[in-house]
Design a protein around this motif. Structure first.
Motif, PDB file in Angstrom:
ATOM      1  N   GLY A   1       0.814  -1.205   0.000  1.00  0.00           N
ATOM      2  CA  GLY A   1       0.000   0.000   0.000  1.00  0.00           C
ATOM      3  C   GLY A   1       0.851   1.259   0.000  1.00  0.00           C
ATOM      4  N   PHE A   2       1.959   1.233   0.761  1.00  0.00           N
ATOM      5  CA  PHE A   2       2.849   2.395   0.791  1.00  0.00           C
ATOM      6  C   PHE A   2       3.450   2.651  -0.588  1.00  0.00           C
ATOM      7  N   LEU A   3       3.911   1.600  -1.265  1.00  0.00           N
ATOM      8  CA  LEU A   3       4.541   1.778  -2.578  1.00  0.00           C
ATOM      9  C   LEU A   3       3.541   2.278  -3.608  1.00  0.00           C
ATOM     10  N   ILE A   4       2.332   1.730  -3.601  1.00  0.00           N
ATOM     11  CA  ILE A   4       1.313   2.198  -4.551  1.00  0.00           C
ATOM     12  C   ILE A   4       0.972   3.665  -4.297  1.00  0.00           C
ATOM     13  N   LEU A   5       0.841   4.015  -3.028  1.00  0.00           N
ATOM     14  CA  LEU A   5       0.527   5.400  -2.683  1.00  0.00           C
ATOM     15  C   LEU A   5       1.670   6.327  -3.059  1.00  0.00           C
ATOM     16  N   ALA A   6       2.916   5.912  -2.793  1.00  0.00           N
ATOM     17  CA  ALA A   6       4.072   6.737  -3.127  1.00  0.00           C
ATOM     18  C   ALA A   6       4.186   6.939  -4.631  1.00  0.00           C
ATOM     19  N   ILE A   7       3.920   5.896  -5.402  1.00  0.00           N
ATOM     20  CA  ILE A   7       3.968   6.018  -6.864  1.00  0.00           C
ATOM     21  C   ILE A   7       2.884   6.981  -7.351  1.00  0.00           C
ATOM     22  N   SER A   8       1.695   6.876  -6.790  1.00  0.00           N
ATOM     23  CA  SER A   8       0.597   7.763  -7.198  1.00  0.00           C
ATOM     24  C   SER A   8       0.924   9.217  -6.886  1.00  0.00           C
ATOM     25  N   PHE A   9       1.470   9.453  -5.687  1.00  0.00           N
ATOM     26  CA  PHE A   9       1.822  10.826  -5.334  1.00  0.00           C
ATOM     27  C   PHE A   9       2.970  11.336  -6.206  1.00  0.00           C
ATOM     28  N   ALA A  10       3.926  10.470  -6.548  1.00  0.00           N
ATOM     29  CA  ALA A  10       5.031  10.874  -7.406  1.00  0.00           C
ATOM     30  C   ALA A  10       4.523  11.275  -8.789  1.00  0.00           C
ATOM     31  N   LEU A  11       3.581  10.533  -9.325  1.00  0.00           N
ATOM     32  CA  LEU A  11       3.020  10.892 -10.628  1.00  0.00           C
ATOM     33  C   LEU A  11       2.257  12.209 -10.552  1.00  0.00           C
ATOM     34  N   MET A  12       1.523  12.414  -9.464  1.00  0.00           N
ATOM     35  CA  MET A  12       0.805  13.678  -9.306  1.00  0.00           C
ATOM     36  C   MET A  12       1.776  14.849  -9.210  1.00  0.00           C
ATOM     37  N   THR A  13       2.892  14.650  -8.487  1.00  0.00           N
ATOM     38  CA  THR A  13       3.895  15.712  -8.367  1.00  0.00           C
ATOM     39  C   THR A  13       4.502  16.056  -9.720  1.00  0.00           C
ATOM     40  N   ALA A  14       4.832  15.022 -10.505  1.00  0.00           N
ATOM     41  CA  ALA A  14       5.412  15.271 -11.825  1.00  0.00           C
ATOM     42  C   ALA A  14       4.431  16.000 -12.731  1.00  0.00           C
ATOM     43  N   ALA A  15       3.169  15.602 -12.683  1.00  0.00           N
ATOM     44  CA  ALA A  15       2.169  16.281 -13.502  1.00  0.00           C
ATOM     45  C   ALA A  15       1.970  17.729 -13.040  1.00  0.00           C
ATOM     46  N   PHE A  16       2.079  17.952 -11.747  1.00  0.00           N
ATOM     47  CA  PHE A  16       1.979  19.308 -11.210  1.00  0.00           C
ATOM     48  C   PHE A  16       3.124  20.176 -11.737  1.00  0.00           C
ATOM     49  N   GLY A  17       4.323  19.614 -11.814  1.00  0.00           N
ATOM     50  CA  GLY A  17       5.461  20.354 -12.372  1.00  0.00           C
ATOM     51  C   GLY A  17       5.255  20.698 -13.833  1.00  0.00           C
ATOM     52  N   LEU A  18       4.716  19.757 -14.610  1.00  0.00           N
ATOM     53  CA  LEU A  18       4.439  20.045 -16.020  1.00  0.00           C
ATOM     54  C   LEU A  18       3.375  21.131 -16.156  1.00  0.00           C
ATOM     55  N   LEU A  19       2.397  21.121 -15.260  1.00  0.00           N
ATOM     56  CA  LEU A  19       1.346  22.139 -15.301  1.00  0.00           C
ATOM     57  C   LEU A  19       1.931  23.521 -15.045  1.00  0.00           C
ATOM     58  N   ILE A  20       2.878  23.616 -14.115  1.00  0.00           N
ATOM     59  CA  ILE A  20       3.538  24.895 -13.834  1.00  0.00           C
ATOM     60  C   ILE A  20       4.294  25.377 -15.066  1.00  0.00           C
ATOM     61  N   ALA A  21       5.003  24.455 -15.711  1.00  0.00           N
ATOM     62  CA  ALA A  21       5.768  24.832 -16.900  1.00  0.00           C
ATOM     63  C   ALA A  21       4.850  25.249 -18.043  1.00  0.00           C
ATOM     64  N   ALA A  22       3.693  24.626 -18.160  1.00  0.00           N
ATOM     65  CA  ALA A  22       2.799  24.916 -19.277  1.00  0.00           C
ATOM     66  C   ALA A  22       2.146  26.276 -19.142  1.00  0.00           C
ATOM     67  N   PHE A  23       1.726  26.627 -17.942  1.00  0.00           N
ATOM     68  CA  PHE A  23       0.971  27.863 -17.749  1.00  0.00           C
ATOM     69  C   PHE A  23       1.817  28.999 -17.176  1.00  0.00           C
ATOM     70  N   GLY A  24       3.060  28.735 -16.820  1.00  0.00           N
ATOM     71  CA  GLY A  24       3.927  29.780 -16.307  1.00  0.00           C
ATOM     72  C   GLY A  24       4.481  30.643 -17.425  1.00  0.00           C
ATOM     73  N   LYS A  25       4.419  31.936 -17.248  1.00  0.00           N
ATOM     74  CA  LYS A  25       4.926  32.846 -18.283  1.00  0.00           C
ATOM     75  C   LYS A  25       6.432  33.008 -18.181  1.00  0.00           C
ATOM     76  N   THR A  26       6.882  33.326 -16.975  1.00  0.00           N
ATOM     77  CA  THR A  26       8.312  33.487 -16.719  1.00  0.00           C
ATOM     78  C   THR A  26       8.695  32.644 -15.508  1.00  0.00           C
ATOM     79  N   PRO A  27       9.960  32.257 -15.377  1.00  0.00           N
ATOM     80  CA  PRO A  27      10.371  31.466 -14.209  1.00  0.00           C
ATOM     81  C   PRO A  27      10.101  32.186 -12.896  1.00  0.00           C
ATOM     82  N   GLU A  28      10.317  33.495 -12.869  1.00  0.00           N
ATOM     83  CA  GLU A  28      10.147  34.235 -11.627  1.00  0.00           C
ATOM     84  C   GLU A  28       8.673  34.273 -11.195  1.00  0.00           C
ATOM     85  N   ALA A  29       7.805  34.622 -12.131  1.00  0.00           N
ATOM     86  CA  ALA A  29       6.381  34.689 -11.802  1.00  0.00           C
ATOM     87  C   ALA A  29       5.819  33.313 -11.485  1.00  0.00           C
ATOM     88  N   ALA A  30       6.235  32.321 -12.252  1.00  0.00           N
ATOM     89  CA  ALA A  30       5.731  30.967 -12.030  1.00  0.00           C
ATOM     90  C   ALA A  30       6.165  30.431 -10.672  1.00  0.00           C
TER      91      ALA A  30
END
Length: 436
Positions: free
Chosen positions: A322-351
């Motif tokens: 259960g810990f490994l499945i949960l950790a993998i799920s959270f890791a995927l969510m974190t990576a997708a969150f990073g891509l979302l920041i890169a997609a909608f961020g205008k500049t590194p400073e503002a983002a």
């Protein structure tokens, strides 16, 4: 697949070479988790700390001394005997949360007012406004000791003067006639009983017979029950470090996701991203490689943090799968969150500013800093819409709560749902910009 694996290997190697990032994402959460874990109960062997209380005893009567002795003997309190000035000073400076003043003549007046309620004395309680929760606890324990000592004095057969005063007070009171008659009958019967016991004791003493009961002090009213505390959980005993490592791990791994998104924005500003797009790889492959590498790093960080928690702070993982499945799920969510920041961020400073703010809000409302059960009820319901709440609750479930795999499935489903939504939005935004 060859290009995808190469992109993932490249990102992982670059991250491991950055020693400052490793320290930020691995060492700092351990330090903060150790601090917060000690605040919220510590390890399974930790004992509940006592409440420090200042006590000013101005009443030197037997009742006043009994109240003071009872407070000092209470296992939940650590009592310091002080004078009034010192007690006020220590409470003002925050060195004591509560201080109690027993004024002169309090015991006698409390015993006199036990039945009639006339001319009730008052106790002065100084408290630190930042620790008002301690006030209710101390007042409850104080009530117990005052009731026991004052009732013992009221029922004592060695001295019936208290009952005589109460009879006089009832006779001159404004009570209804029926109430006054019934209370007078009760107090009269009590005085008759006290006089009979006192006469019997004097007679036995005159005859040279020791009356053991006459030498004993009346017990008075006391709490008519005792409690047996038993902590219940499906797994190991509660460990405050388990929750703190889950919370700090979620927070700093999300910070790592922010860094991943900012690195994409920096690559686009410097032109590296355009050269990468000119290579024989698709945009989806590049984004997938960056997302999977970020997820792999996040998974490694979470496993390393909990390995440290297990080795140093005796945190137990009850369901490894259960810990490994949960950790993998959270890791995927974190990576997708990073891509979302890169997609909608205008500049590194503002983002970075907006992403850090959003992350701190998610972490705070998700129960990473303090457990979510402390929140108001309405807030506990609202925070169910935040992925960090599900992540922290899921890690609590597979550690100190000792729940099975079925308790992890809802958090896993929610985290994967957020990961999919973030990834779809990010890819859509990147493709739209590429077509312009």
């Amino acid at each position: 697949m060859t290009a995808l694996i190469a992109l993932i290997r490249k990102d992982v190697k670059l991250y491991l070479r950055d020693k400052r990032a490793l320290m930020m994402h691995l060492l700092m959460p351990v330090v903060l988790a150790a601090f917060f874990g000690s605040l919220f109960g510590g390890g399974p062997e930790a004992n509940t700390s006592k409440v420090e209380v200042g006590l000013v005893v101005l009443d030197q009567s037997d009742v006043g001394k009994q109240i003071a002795d009872g407070l000092q003997a209470d296992s939940a309190l650590k009592v310091s005997l002080l004078d009034a000035a010192a007690a006020q000073t220590q409470v003002r400076k925050g060195k004591l949360p509560v201080a109690v003043v027993i004024p002169a003549g309090f015991g006698q007046r409390a015993a006199d007012a036990l039945f009639s309620g006339i001319d009730k004395p008052s106790l002065t309680v100084y408290y630190d406004p930042s620790q008002s929760t301690m006030l209710a606890m101390v007042k409850g324990l104080l009530t117990q000791q005052v009731m026991q000592a004052s009732s013992a004095a009221a029922f004592s057969f060695k001295d019936s003067s208290v009952t005589s005063k109460q009879l006089a007070q009832v006779a001159s009171s404004d009570l209804a006639a029926d109430d006054k008659a019934q209370l007078s009958d009760f107090l009269g019967s009590l005085k008759k009983y006290q006089d009979q016991r006192a006469a019997s004791a004097h007679k036995q003493q005159a005859e040279g017979k020791a009356d053991v009961q006459a030498d004993q002090k009346p017990a008075g009213m006391s709490v008519p029950f005792s409690t047996r505390d038993e902590a219940l959980s499906s797994g190991p005993r509660y460990n405050g470090y388990a929750h703190s490592f889950a919370g700090m791990g979620v927070q700093f791994i999300l910070f790592m996701g922010i860094d991943m998104g900012i690195s994409i924005l920096l690559a686009r500003r410097s032109g590296i991203w355009n050269r990468l797009m000119a290579a024989p790889v698709t945009l989806t492959t590049v984004l997938l490689g960056r997302g999977l590498s970020g997820a792999l790093i996040a998974l490694g960080l979470m496993c390393a943090l909990f390995a440290c928690a297990m080795l140093i702070f005796k945190v137990t993982i009850s369901t490894l799968a259960g810990f490994l499945i949960l950790a993998i799920s959270f890791a995927l969510m974190t990576a997708a969150f990073g891509l979302l920041i890169a997609a909608f961020g205008k500049t590194p400073e503002a983002a970075r500013g907006m992403a850090v703010f959003a992350t701190m809000i998610m972490v705070m409302l998700g129960g990473a800093w303090v457990p979510s059960f402390i929140f108001p009820e309405w807030m506990q319901q609202v925070t169910l819409a935040i992925p960090t709440r599900w992540a922290v609750d899921g890690f609590d479930a597979v550690t100190w709560r000792g729940l099975g795999l079925d308790a992890v499935l809802p958090p896993v489903a929610v985290l994967l749902g957020f990961a999919l939504a973030f990834a779809v939005l990010a890819i859509w935004k990147f493709r739209r910009e590429a077509q312009q």
